[in-house]
Design an enzyme around this catalytic site. Structure first.
Site, PDB file in Angstrom:
ATOM      1  N   ALA A 104      -7.626  39.571  -3.282  1.00 37.93           N
ATOM      2  CA  ALA A 104      -8.947  40.265  -2.361  1.00 37.93           C
ATOM      3  C   ALA A 104      -8.199  40.842  -1.377  1.00 37.93           C
ATOM      4  CB  ALA A 104      -9.340  39.371  -2.274  1.00 37.93           C
ATOM      5  N   HIS A 134      -5.946  43.259  15.125  1.00 37.01           N
ATOM      6  CA  HIS A 134      -5.729  41.246  14.846  1.00 37.01           C
ATOM      7  C   HIS A 134      -4.445  40.393  15.923  1.00 37.01           C
ATOM      8  CE1 HIS A 134      -6.611  42.817  10.768  1.00 37.01           C
ATOM      9  NE2 HIS A 134      -6.886  41.461  10.720  1.00 37.01           N
ATOM     10  N   LYS A 138       0.110  38.190  13.221  1.00 34.18           N
ATOM     11  CA  LYS A 138       0.436  38.734  12.234  1.00 34.18           C
ATOM     12  C   LYS A 138       2.005  39.702  11.339  1.00 34.18           C
ATOM     13  CE  LYS A 138      -3.059  41.095   9.212  1.00 34.18           C
ATOM     14  NZ  LYS A 138      -2.641  40.737   8.389  1.00 34.18           N
TER      15      LYS A 138
HETATM   16  N1  LIG Z   1      -7.675  38.148   2.233  1.00 32.41           N
HETATM   17  C1  LIG Z   1      -7.987  37.900   3.293  1.00 32.41           C
HETATM   18  O1  LIG Z   1      -9.442  37.786   3.448  1.00 32.41           O
HETATM   19  C2  LIG Z   1      -6.856  37.265   4.280  1.00 32.41           C
HETATM   20  C3  LIG Z   1      -6.031  37.479   3.951  1.00 32.41           C
HETATM   21  N2  LIG Z   1      -5.178  36.684   5.045  1.00 32.41           N
HETATM   22  C4  LIG Z   1      -3.400  36.495   4.836  1.00 32.41           C
HETATM   23  O2  LIG Z   1      -3.055  35.362   3.839  1.00 32.41           O
HETATM   24  C5  LIG Z   1      -1.311  34.967   5.427  1.00 32.41           C
HETATM   25  C6  LIG Z   1      -1.597  34.033   5.792  1.00 32.41           C
HETATM   26  O3  LIG Z   1      -2.514  34.515   7.164  1.00 32.41           O
HETATM   27  P1  LIG Z   1      -2.252  33.116   7.976  1.00 32.41           P
HETATM   28  O4  LIG Z   1      -2.577  32.001   7.309  1.00 32.41           O
HETATM   29  O5  LIG Z   1      -2.937  33.987   9.257  1.00 32.41           O
HETATM   30  O6  LIG Z   1      -0.562  33.121   8.293  1.00 32.41           O
HETATM   31  P2  LIG Z   1       0.216  31.277   8.758  1.00 32.41           P
HETATM   32  O7  LIG Z   1       0.910  32.162   9.284  1.00 32.41           O
HETATM   33  O8  LIG Z   1      -0.757  30.838   9.524  1.00 32.41           O
HETATM   34  O9  LIG Z   1       0.148  30.990   7.450  1.00 32.41           O
HETATM   35  C7  LIG Z   1       0.749  30.684   6.699  1.00 32.41           C
HETATM   36  C8  LIG Z   1       1.314  29.543   6.073  1.00 32.41           C
HETATM   37  O10 LIG Z   1       2.284  29.852   4.630  1.00 32.41           O
HETATM   38  C9  LIG Z   1       3.009  28.776   4.300  1.00 32.41           C
HETATM   39  N3  LIG Z   1       4.090  29.425   4.191  1.00 32.41           N
HETATM   40  C10 LIG Z   1       5.230  30.859   3.907  1.00 32.41           C
HETATM   41  N4  LIG Z   1       5.866  30.469   3.098  1.00 32.41           N
HETATM   42  C11 LIG Z   1       4.952  29.668   1.576  1.00 32.41           C
HETATM   43  C12 LIG Z   1       5.455  29.149   1.317  1.00 32.41           C
HETATM   44  N5  LIG Z   1       6.376  29.793   0.134  1.00 32.41           N
HETATM   45  N6  LIG Z   1       5.088  28.078  -0.193  1.00 32.41           N
HETATM   46  C13 LIG Z   1       4.498  27.196   0.896  1.00 32.41           C
HETATM   47  N7  LIG Z   1       3.800  27.549   2.122  1.00 32.41           N
HETATM   48  C14 LIG Z   1       4.589  28.730   2.188  1.00 32.41           C
HETATM   49  C15 LIG Z   1       3.409  29.212   5.997  1.00 32.41           C
HETATM   50  O11 LIG Z   1       4.429  27.585   6.729  1.00 32.41           O
HETATM   51  C16 LIG Z   1       2.628  28.685   7.164  1.00 32.41           C
HETATM   52  O12 LIG Z   1       2.243  27.175   6.955  1.00 32.41           O
HETATM   53  C17 LIG Z   1      -1.058  36.315   5.265  1.00 32.41           C
HETATM   54  O13 LIG Z   1      -0.976  37.288   4.694  1.00 32.41           O
HETATM   55  C18 LIG Z   1      -2.808  37.009   6.279  1.00 32.41           C
HETATM   56  O14 LIG Z   1      -2.425  38.432   6.114  1.00 32.41           O
HETATM   57  C19 LIG Z   1      -5.595  35.996   6.689  1.00 32.41           C
HETATM   58  C20 LIG Z   1      -7.145  35.914   6.466  1.00 32.41           C
HETATM   59  C21 LIG Z   1      -8.028  36.963   5.618  1.00 32.41           C
HETATM   60  O1  LIG Z   2      -3.454  37.813   8.814  1.00 26.82           O
HETATM   61  C1  LIG Z   2      -4.787  37.956   9.801  1.00 26.82           C
HETATM   62  O2  LIG Z   2      -5.438  37.529   9.960  1.00 26.82           O
HETATM   63  C2  LIG Z   2      -5.966  39.135   8.323  1.00 26.82           C
HETATM   64  N1  LIG Z   2      -5.333  39.572   7.688  1.00 26.82           N
HETATM   65  C3  LIG Z   2      -6.127  40.530   6.102  1.00 26.82           C
HETATM   66  C4  LIG Z   2      -5.595  42.193   5.922  1.00 26.82           C
HETATM   67  O3  LIG Z   2      -4.627  41.937   5.959  1.00 26.82           O
HETATM   68  O4  LIG Z   2      -6.511  42.937   6.109  1.00 26.82           O
HETATM   69  C5  LIG Z   2      -7.769  40.161   6.326  1.00 26.82           C
HETATM   70  C6  LIG Z   2      -8.128  39.981   7.226  1.00 26.82           C
HETATM   71  O5  LIG Z   2      -7.761  41.416   8.435  1.00 26.82           O
HETATM   72  C7  LIG Z   2      -7.236  38.629   8.861  1.00 26.82           C
END
Ligand SMILES: NC(=O)C1=CN([C@@H]2O[C@H](COP(=O)(O)OP(=O)(O)OC[C@H]3O[C@@H](n4cnc5c(N)ncnc54)[C@H](O)[C@@H]3O)[C@@H](O)[C@H]2O)C=CC1
Ligand SMILES: O=C(O)C1=N[C@H](C(=O)O)C[C@H](O)C1
Length: 248
Positions: A104, A134, A138
């Protein structure tokens, strides 16, 4: 019967919120919460049926390969998807019949609707540009949501027989017109204090239309994640986009 769920990236911005959401759901049981130093073997040891993957574009493929090979369903929010990565994942899923993956680009209902509305508007306007904004931690740009939005707009324009937009710019600095996603310019802003925001700007003779969405807190992604967890176990193969699990 409760579903046994694990979160990878459990200490991250969205992962920590997902841990709380799974713990609070009466029909789900959090059986593992993995961080960067965890072993993937913890997932099989804990008997996880569904993994929520919220890590980093550099980590996601290894995690999905492991989960799929072990018949664990996955709900993936991590961004940075390319056609090559999707093809690889589809190969792993083909070798694991009955296993499902939801990717997603955005779990929030408002963002999913933004994409749908943009797709609907696309054939009526000569010009369109996407601006995503953002937080400044990111890793990927443009965002997964903006990339998907632009792809959907481009597909709708193509289907309606609209030409690719021509860019009149002949002078200026490289990058000033944004990234080209299937002919749609996409601009990425990174700013401390923001979370996730997007504007889709349409223009034609004498009018413009702006569709804007703001994610103000990570809680907005939780209903989508929980829906994904409940539905992915009944949906083998790859599902791309939460809209496939929504009655839109
Ligand atoms: N699809 C959606 O609705 C959303 C997607 N995202 C995406 O989710 C991802 C994470 O975003 P955030 O939480 O903001 O990043 P963040 O950096 O705060 O969290 C990522 C976490 O994953 C951990 N991590 C990295 N590699 C790992 C591994 N191999 N095994 C276990 N843990 C690992 C890191 O240490 C960190 O704690 C990004 O790609 C972001 O774009 C974020 C928000 C919404
Ligand atoms: O990294 C984020 O925070 C988010 N990542 C997703 C994206 O790349 O679209 C979803 C949302 O925008 C938050």
């Amino acid at each position: 019967m409760t579903l046994r769920v694990a979160v990878i990236g459990a200490k991250g911005r969205i992962g920590s919120e997902a841990v709380r959401a799974v713990e609070a759901a009466p029909d789900l049981e959090l059986v593992a919460a993995l961080g960067r130093d965890s072993e993937l073997g913890e997932l099989t040891k804990a008997g996880a049926e569904v993994v929520v993957e919220l890590t980093h574009p550099d980590s996601v493929m290894r995690n999905l390969e492991f989960c799929t090979a072990n018949g664990i369903h996955t709900v993936v929010g991590t961004t940075g998807w390319t056609p090559e990565r999707i093809e690889l994942l589809e190969g792993w899923l083909a070798a694991a019949p009955g296993t499902g993956t939801l990717i997603a680009p955005n779990f929030s209902i408002g963002a999913v609707l933004t994409m749908q509305f943009a797709q609907q508007a696309a054939k009526y306007f000569e010009s369109v540009e996407v601006v995503e904004l953002h937080h400044n931690r990111k890793a990927d740009a443009p965002s997964g949501t903006a990339t998907r939005t632009a792809q959907l707009i481009a597909a709708a324009r193509d289907a309606a027989g609209l030409p690719r937009q021509s860019d009149p710019t002949t002078h200026g600095l490289p990058g000033a017109r944004g990234a080209d996603v299937d002919g749609v310019p996409v601009h990425a802003v990174r700013l401390r204090g923001l979370l996730a925001h997007q504007e889709v700007l349409f223009g034609d003779t004498g009018e413009s239309l702006t569709i804007r969405h703001d994610s103000l807190h990570h809680s907005c992604f939780m209903p989508g994640i929980l829906l994904g967890v409940r539905r992915v176990v009944q949906t083998p193969g790859l599902t791309f986009g939460l809209e496939n699990f929504l009655d839109l």
